[in-house]
Design an enzyme around this catalytic site. Structure first.
Site, PDB file in Angstrom:
ATOM      1  N   LYS A  19       0.838  -1.204   0.000  1.00 54.35           N
ATOM      2  CA  LYS A  19       0.000   0.000   0.000  1.00 54.35           C
ATOM      3  C   LYS A  19       0.873   1.255   0.000  1.00 54.35           C
ATOM      4  O   LYS A  19       0.702   2.158  -0.810  1.00 54.35           O
ATOM      5  CB  LYS A  19      -0.896  -0.010   1.239  1.00 54.35           C
ATOM      6  CG  LYS A  19      -1.660   1.263   1.480  1.00 54.35           C
ATOM      7  CD  LYS A  19      -2.248   1.281   2.893  1.00 54.35           C
ATOM      8  CE  LYS A  19      -2.913   2.602   3.187  1.00 54.35           C
ATOM      9  NZ  LYS A  19      -4.126   2.820   2.379  1.00 54.35           N
ATOM     10  N   GLY A 436     -26.039  11.600   7.373  1.00 58.52           N
ATOM     11  CA  GLY A 436     -25.551  11.397   8.738  1.00 58.52           C
ATOM     12  C   GLY A 436     -24.215  12.035   9.037  1.00 58.52           C
ATOM     13  O   GLY A 436     -24.095  12.858   9.928  1.00 58.52           O
ATOM     14  N   GLU A 609     -25.063  -6.541  -0.098  1.00 63.83           N
ATOM     15  CA  GLU A 609     -23.796  -7.274  -0.207  1.00 63.83           C
ATOM     16  C   GLU A 609     -23.878  -8.687   0.337  1.00 63.83           C
ATOM     17  O   GLU A 609     -23.073  -9.533  -0.017  1.00 63.83           O
ATOM     18  CB  GLU A 609     -22.685  -6.552   0.573  1.00 63.83           C
ATOM     19  CG  GLU A 609     -22.244  -5.299  -0.085  1.00 63.83           C
ATOM     20  CD  GLU A 609     -21.080  -4.652   0.634  1.00 63.83           C
ATOM     21  OE1 GLU A 609     -20.403  -5.312   1.452  1.00 63.83           O
ATOM     22  OE2 GLU A 609     -20.854  -3.466   0.373  1.00 63.83           O
ATOM     23  N   GLU A 669     -28.944   5.664  -3.171  1.00 67.59           N
ATOM     24  CA  GLU A 669     -27.976   6.287  -4.064  1.00 67.59           C
ATOM     25  C   GLU A 669     -28.493   6.239  -5.490  1.00 67.59           C
ATOM     26  O   GLU A 669     -28.584   5.172  -6.073  1.00 67.59           O
ATOM     27  CB  GLU A 669     -26.659   5.505  -3.945  1.00 67.59           C
ATOM     28  CG  GLU A 669     -25.521   6.102  -4.700  1.00 67.59           C
ATOM     29  CD  GLU A 669     -24.218   5.351  -4.436  1.00 67.59           C
ATOM     30  OE1 GLU A 669     -23.914   5.085  -3.255  1.00 67.59           O
ATOM     31  OE2 GLU A 669     -23.543   5.045  -5.407  1.00 67.59           O
ATOM     32  N   HIS A 698     -19.287  11.296  -3.770  1.00 66.40           N
ATOM     33  CA  HIS A 698     -17.943  10.769  -4.037  1.00 66.40           C
ATOM     34  C   HIS A 698     -17.128  11.740  -4.873  1.00 66.40           C
ATOM     35  O   HIS A 698     -15.930  11.572  -5.037  1.00 66.40           O
ATOM     36  CB  HIS A 698     -18.038   9.417  -4.746  1.00 66.40           C
ATOM     37  CG  HIS A 698     -18.854   8.428  -3.971  1.00 66.40           C
ATOM     38  ND1 HIS A 698     -20.195   8.253  -4.195  1.00 66.40           N
ATOM     39  CD2 HIS A 698     -18.528   7.616  -2.949  1.00 66.40           C
ATOM     40  CE1 HIS A 698     -20.655   7.356  -3.345  1.00 66.40           C
ATOM     41  NE2 HIS A 698     -19.671   6.949  -2.576  1.00 66.40           N
TER      42      HIS A 698
HETATM   43  N1  GLN Z   1     -24.632   7.358   8.238  1.00 67.43           N
HETATM   44  C1  GLN Z   1     -23.469   7.003   7.506  1.00 67.43           C
HETATM   45  C2  GLN Z   1     -22.738   8.255   7.071  1.00 67.43           C
HETATM   46  O1  GLN Z   1     -23.360   9.216   6.766  1.00 67.43           O
HETATM   47  C3  GLN Z   1     -23.802   6.176   6.299  1.00 67.43           C
HETATM   48  C4  GLN Z   1     -22.584   5.791   5.535  1.00 67.43           C
HETATM   49  C5  GLN Z   1     -22.831   4.801   4.436  1.00 67.43           C
HETATM   50  O2  GLN Z   1     -23.925   4.658   3.976  1.00 67.43           O
HETATM   51  N2  GLN Z   1     -21.833   4.112   4.014  1.00 67.43           N
HETATM   52  O3  GLN Z   1     -21.541   8.290   6.983  1.00 67.43           O
END
Ligand code: GLN
Ligand code: ZN
Length: 758
Positions: A19, A436, A609, A669, A698
């Site tokens: 890494k 969040g 997943e 998403e 992202h």
């Molecule tokens: N509540 C989490 C955040 O806002 C959710 C993260 C996620 O969905 N991977 O970071």
């Protein structure tokens, strides 16, 4: 004599050397030669650890990803990089991550798509094909690593991805059908096998994990065709399957004209007898008896009990190995200096698994007496885990036994709840919220580290976190968001944070596993019955709530996501562990509600997943996953609004289960798919509220108001406007405040415009 071998070893390095070397190289701080020399050192060290085996894997090492390596070996690169200048290494990283060394965002190309490797948490680079795709063998990497291993005196076994699995993993970039490429692909494989034999290889491990998947007839036929041709090669092929049972592909697999078959006898134990009786007499059977997907010590005596008769029967035709490549477990337990002393005795990482393999080999080949003491030690560790009171807690098991359907049922229907919630929360149309987390700034991370190292007092740490929470709340007030969050400043990771506060979890210091490229994760280890000694989030959420008159959303991680991102117990079904987690998080939900929190979000980011590899197994999984969510969420009053969040939006095949979760609001998403993925919510008539993410967190780009308005209008064509929320795609913790504020400002403006227009 049973022969011992391994399918693959983690390449990242026990100290994540690869890494750091990669990242230095990408920053332009190390030359290609320096990177290659670290890589060679790692290969050497890893081969050294495996040198006691009869056959050592070669070609499992990769600078980024083994599927990408195979694409290079086959000369299958996307056009967009073959046209560019630079070395092969430059192109390699262009496909891997969109850019090579010192290339800016202006010159970058788009990286190859990344997706999960079967049901693991490893992500590979999806090979791209079109009708025009041609294959052009480039065996240099593999040949040079093979000779490197030979020079080190090893009995080397090259490892490659087989042709059918390779095509199975490909994605068509036009209207073509990837399976049609088989005829063009096979000559490259024939040539490769010839070259390997010429270089001195006797056995070649050819990985075909697609054999554990549901295969249509044409794919099964592709196997027959491919191996009929490859069987003409002078190489002895060890056809390797792993990650599951063969089921309807079993007859196909045992009859392919190869010299040997490797089979995952951990996940497929029930099929071993059938394999032994149906495998043609001249073939080698390699049994993967040590779990390559988990970190528990193998119960060696138990394995010997069933393996010894098979060894008797198969004699030299039996090989033994880990179930799959050890890529999916951490490297070396010996590095852990700070580990829970009781639990560490129950674990084995990659290096320890190799030692287990050697032990088993000696016991099979020379008799158990030759390793009596080691077997007894192993037995003691296994027994101590079986009887440990830290693992088995009657009160937790009793609580799970008492679960009834009523526990997972809301008092009233969504319709009735929505009325009560709307009266209580008094939200405008198109309410705005976030998922969040707010930026995890350098100061936050520094404070957490100092606190962990004991250099920052508990009091001071709390003060600093509260200051961050206040900042997040103030910013949200200024922005005019409708449902606020506390920002998750105190959380390093959405699973680890809860794991650390639950009884039944331990954490390693160096238990890194490669997730993709240079990125590693350190999954928490769920070892015992789960309980929650005390509330985990209430103090932070209550503090945040005290700072505002707006609704404050409490944030929790759901049981299925906690489970799917952990190393889990192998001594009870996943469902059982998940139910225990569900009860613990349920108590947290109820405590939040009692503290006056009216909106509670339970993230199930990783629910999808966990889907099993075979579609026939999906219903069982989805049923208990939904059951666990419902137990967690549904003990609240009608007026309490439950949200859930998922990091994806492909719901076509699981929409029924998503609806059964019965969350009042689900945020997902969608921004990158132009809301098209929402079609399913329309067709299905999803009954509750939805927040389709309106911008991609992202990316550092600031989403324009117009764009978000348009996306929401598109959403409103599919879902009634009165059930829509406006929110980003995911949490904001990886962004910085300078990006977050203008983006959310635009988002709030977009919501206002939508309200004005409706
Ligand atoms: N509540 C989490 C955040 O806002 C959710 C993260 C996620 O969905 N991977 O970071
Ligand atoms: Zn998410």
């Amino acid at each position: 004599m049973a022969l011992l071998h391994n399918l693959g070893f983690p390449r990242i390095g026990s100290q994540r050397e690869l890494k750091f070397a990669l990242e230095r190289f990408w920053r332009g701080e190390a030359s290609p030669a320096e990177l290659q020399s670290t890589a060679a050192d790692l290969r050497k060290a890893h081969w050294q650890l495996q040198s006691q085996l009869d056959l050592v894997p070669v070609g499992d090492f990769s600078l980024y990803d083994q599927i990408l390596d195979m694409s290079f070996t086959l000369g299958n690169l996307p056009d967009r990089v073959t046209r560019l200048e630079g070395s092969e290494l430059d192109n390699y990283f262009r496909v891997a991550r969109g850019r090579s060394v010192n290339e800016s965002s202006l010159t970058c190309v788009h990286a190859g798509e990344m997706t999960k490797w079967f049901d693991t948490n490893y992500h590979y680079i999806v090979p791209e094909v079109t009708e025009e795709t041609a294959f052009n063998l480039n065996p240099e990497r593999l040949l040079s690593q093979f000779s490197e291993a030979q020079q080190q005196g090893l009995n080397a076994k090259p490892v490659i991805i087989g042709p059918v699995t390779y095509l199975w993993l490909c994605k068509e970039k036009d209207q073509s059908q990837r399976l049609q490429l088989l005829d063009k692909l096979l000559p490259a494989y024939q040539l490769l096998l010839d070259k390997l034999v010429d270089a001195g290889a006797e056995w070649v491990q050819i990985d075909e994990p697609a054999l554990v998947m549901d295969l249509e007839r044409d794919w099964q036929q592709a196997y027959e065709k491919a191996y009929a041709l490859l069987s003409k090669s002078r190489a002895q092929l060890l056809l390797s399957t792993y990650f599951g049972e063969l089921r309807d592909n079993l007859q196909l697999a045992v009859n392919l004209p190869v010299a040997g078959l490797h089979f995952d006898a951990v996940r497929g134990l029930d099929e071993v007898d059938l394999l032994c009786t149906t495998l043609p007499e001249e073939k080698v059977l390699s049994l993967g008896v040590i779990d390559g997907r988990n970190i528990w010590k193998t119960d060696l005596n138990a394995v010997l009990n069933w393996l010894e008769p098979i060894a008797q029967q198969l004699q030299d035709r039996l090989w033994i190995a880990p179930s799959c490549s050890l890529l999916h477990v951490p490297v070396d337990l010996d590095q852990e200096t700070d580990f829970d002393p009781e639990v560490i005795n129950w674990l084995a990482f990659a290096k320890q698994k190799l030692a287990e393999l050697s032990l088993l080999g000696t016991a099979i080949n020379k008799g158990r007496a030759a390793v009596a003491e080691a077997l007894e030690n192993n037995n003691q560790a296994i027994q101590s885990r079986k009887s440990s009171q830290r693992v088995h807690k009657p009160e937790v098991k009793a609580a799970v036994d008492c679960i009834t359907a009523a526990l997972g049922k809301r008092q009233s229907s969504y319709k009735k709840r929505a009325e009560l919630q709307s009266a209580l929360l008094n939200l405008p149309a198109y309410p705005t919220t976030t998922i969040g987390s707010f930026p995890q700034t350098a100061e936050i991370r520094k404070a957490r580290l100092q606190h962990k190292k004991g250099r920052l007092s508990e009091e001071r740490y709390i003060e600093l976190m509260e200051a961050e929470i206040k900042r997040a709340v103030d910013e949200q007030e200024k922005l005019g968001l409708d449902v606020l969050v506390h920002g998750e400043a105190e959380r390093n990771d959405m699973v680890e944070y809860f794991g650390q506060q639950l009884d039944g979890y331990v954490f390693s210091q160096f238990g890194w596993v490669q997730s993709y490229g240079s990125r590693c994760v350190k999954p928490p280890i769920l070892f015992g019955d789960i309980s929650r000694p005390e509330p985990m989030t209430v103090r932070w959420t209550s503090y945040a709530k005290s700072l505002t008159d707006k609704p404050m959303k409490g944030m929790l991680t759901g049981p299925v996501t906690i489970l799917n991102w952990s190393f889990v117990r192998d001594d009870q079904p996943r469902r059982e562990s998940s139910l225990q987690l569900a009860l613990a998080i349920r108590d947290e939900v109820l405590d939040l509600e009692a503290a006056g929190v009216d909106v509670i979000q339970i993230d199930e980011a990783a629910l999808r997943e966990g889907l099993p590899l075979r579609q026939g197994d999906w219903t069982t999984y989805l049923d208990w996953a939904v059951e666990c969510f419902r137990i967690t969420a549904n003990g609240v009053k009608d007026a309490t609004q439950i949200h859930t969040h998922m990091c994806y939006s492909e719901f076509n095949d699981i929409i029924d289960s998503i609806a059964q979760m019965d969350a009042d609001v689900i945020t997902i998403e969608t921004s990158r798919s132009d809301m098209e993925l929402l079609d399913v919510f329309e067709e299905y008539e999803y009954p509750n509220e939805i927040g389709p993410g309106v911008y991609d967190i992202h990316s550092p780009n600031i989403p324009p108001v117009e764009q978000m308005v348009k996306l929401m209008q598109r959403a409103a064509e599919r879902i009634p406007a009165e059930r829509l929320w406006v929110n980003p795609d995911c949490g904001l913790k990886t962004r910085n405040w300078d990006e977050v504020i203008p983006a959310l400002k635009n988002m709030v403006t977009a919501a206002e415009r939508l309200r004005g227009a409706s």
